[in-house]
Design an enzyme around this catalytic site. Sequence first.
Site, PDB file in Angstrom:
ATOM      1  CG  HIS A 234      38.802  41.048  36.268  1.00 38.28           C
ATOM      2  ND1 HIS A 234      40.139  41.431  36.107  1.00 38.28           N
ATOM      3  CD2 HIS A 234      39.495  39.235  35.313  1.00 38.28           C
ATOM      4  CE1 HIS A 234      40.730  39.698  36.425  1.00 38.28           C
ATOM      5  NE2 HIS A 234      39.612  39.175  35.233  1.00 38.28           N
ATOM      6  CE1 TYR A 260      41.835  34.210  34.184  1.00 39.36           C
ATOM      7  CE2 TYR A 260      42.783  36.351  35.846  1.00 39.36           C
ATOM      8  CZ  TYR A 260      41.523  36.045  34.761  1.00 39.36           C
ATOM      9  OH  TYR A 260      40.929  35.842  34.591  1.00 39.36           O
ATOM     10  CG  ASP A 539      40.786  38.696  74.965  1.00 39.08           C
ATOM     11  OD1 ASP A 539      40.772  37.880  75.998  1.00 39.08           O
ATOM     12  OD2 ASP A 539      41.328  38.829  74.740  1.00 39.08           O
TER      13      ASP A 539
END
Length: 820
Positions: A234, A260, A539
């Site tokens: 990166h 960014y 569940d």
Amino acid sequence: MASFPTQAGFPTQARAVIIGGGIVGCSTAYHLAKLGWKEVVLLERNKLTSGSTWHAAGLVGQLRTSANITQLLKNSVELYRKLEAETGLSTGWKMNGGLRLACNAARLTEIKRQATTAHSFGLEMELLTPAEAQKLWPPMRVHDVVGAAFLPTDGQANPADITQALAKGARGGGVTIVEDCRVTAIKTKAGRATGVVTAQGEIATEVVVNCAGQWAREVGRLCGVNVPLQSVQHQYLVTEPIDGVPRNLPTLRDPDSLIYGKEEVGGLVVGGYEPNPIAWALKGIPEGFHFSLLESDWGHFEPMMGHLLARIPALETAGIKQLINGPESFTPDGNFILGEAPELKNFYVGAGFNAFGIASGGGAGKALAEWVAGGEPPMDLWPVDIRRFGSVHQDPQWVLTRTLEAYAHHYSMAWPHEELESARAVRVSPLYDRLKAQGACFGSKLGWERPNWFAPQGVEPRDVYSYERQNWFDAVGAEHQAVRERVGVFDQTSFAKFMLVGRDAEAAMGWICSNDVAKAPGRLVYTQMLNRNGGIECDVTVTRLAEDSYYIITGTGFATHDFSWIERAIPQGLDARLIDVTSSFAVLSVMGPRSRDTLAAASGADFSNAAFPFGTWQAVTIAGTPVRALRVTYVGELGWELHFPIECAGAVYDAVMAAGRPHGIANAGYRAIESLRLEKGYRAWGSDIGPDHTPLEAGLGWAVKLKQNTPFLGREALTKQAQAPLKKRLAGFTVADPGIVLLGRETIFRDGKQVGWLTSAGWGYTVARNIGYGYVRNPEGVPTDWLRSGRYELEVATERVPAQIHLDALYDPSMSRIKA
């Protein structure tokens, strides 16, 4: 000096050992100390921050698609705001806000929906015009910007300084930090972590916490724990000071340009997320890789640089300090990893932070410390729970392929219902080719291929994403109609399936299950499994096969989580063993008013109501195959699940389809299941129900054996809750306007006051309504008359629309209309 046993200054015993001295390890140590844990040791193989923390960019954003993960990031901000005053060490924290741009209509819709999600989760998020955005970020050009969003409580920090401040706070709380101390082995006994081995000596401990960053997978391998992450290069650029860059500049994200930026010492730090990422350390991280960077790759960064220059013209003349190429660990789904490893008790993991470890570090360390101290997560953390992974994640090549795709999607549009495309067709039903030939468009869940929908003849079975009705809408409507009016068949072979066997099987299941499963063989029961706070951990459907055996069925994605939960909840001393039989059985669900006729014709057995009541199972034969037929439904129609040896799937499917042809049988997929279950009001674990919700709050009190004098896990919490007014209840909502698209996380308003958000949503084809479910909250209680008396609205992409509340199922087989 520590107050626990040492040898030549090195601790030999501890209550907890944390491996890794980056921001997450130091945060976990800091928070364990805050919880009163004194005998804590943090081991760092080199120096604090020497892995990836020291070179992180330091942007701190908070909003995620989960309320609890957003809360976790909010906890980071709350910590960073006070840490400098508490420790006396500078942290570089600035709450300068976060700006996100939209450069096309779809992205503008996305950020509007993100703004609604922010409002649902208690974050302030403002929508801005391009001119307003430029006023906040003067260095940028906004010629192509159509809108923006601003989160004023976002910010930035200096990663190394934050970490050192956390370390100082941890030491002040009694934590011992040992640097230059590599862990070479993890000691275990009887399925538990019991200690660590280092070059400086051994430490006996109750708990081991793996916060080793890029080394976390390697550390996990020392004790048979899988930590699926991959290091990826990166890069970001650091400039000299630039005229016109104010110190209070917000952090900037321009996802359409994949870039960014943030202010730093009067200059800028700018980077991006390439669509063609480069993996690193495929053969392991090199020895001695500390405070180290990779060689700058200007060729690979060039496309990002083009986007940056277009957005920030001042970069053309700015002085360049450095192009930083620092590898960071990423995961196959873009979420980080927290929790107790399913393979080994008392071994916890906090790793894989996908380049937002600084944003997550404070809150993740707090949550992990509370998980360690309490033995269970402090809130529902399913999106980041290590138990969300499965067998495919054991394969480094699968993890590599999927992780690179997830990285490439870091700034791409977050389309509803989007499926990743890499590393597919690993686990397939024997019917995969048959269904593919009939137009199945598959989705992926825990490595399994599952039919989402079936394209009509002449239509390509491919998802076309948008924020409007997507291209499969009509096809799913036809499948939905087939199930409601005729008969549909679903391939649900991917269901996770377990056997619990042994002399004490009934006693074990009686303790673990909140419903009464002490039934005679031949019966099946829908039940939850609760934690000690009454929250719903599992569940499931439980089928009694014999006096000493149960067959348990749960969702595809919950295989690891539910197996681990059940196995660890079996009381000690009982003769009861859990076995995963998922790959042994295929499952076909045959549902609809003509399902009885279809199965009777296919098997020759009596499927009448008198002979085959609801909630029972029987052994039948179809195409020469022994089939366990369970009369149960998740779609609100007459129907059966057929469970049978997986090698016989083709023969059974062909026989069922042939028998159903006179009755209009149709293939159907998981998107039809979703619309059908929404109409019937069936709950989905992971959205509508989970550890933060009790059966009483979820409207599932009827499935709990509170009226019996039988102990079960969570009973005391439910009994206590039943004695006071509930503070929240799950309710259904409908919006009549078909132009509205509900996706979940829309904000619920009652009489103009925010009271919750939708946990799941979609379109009900039979009732012709948008349907959503969500918890309505009120500190004074939520009695039925109060719920019904309110005037409700939903905020959808920042706009409020009228909604009607429903406390009962919208549909039952006797009517095809909205119930009042």
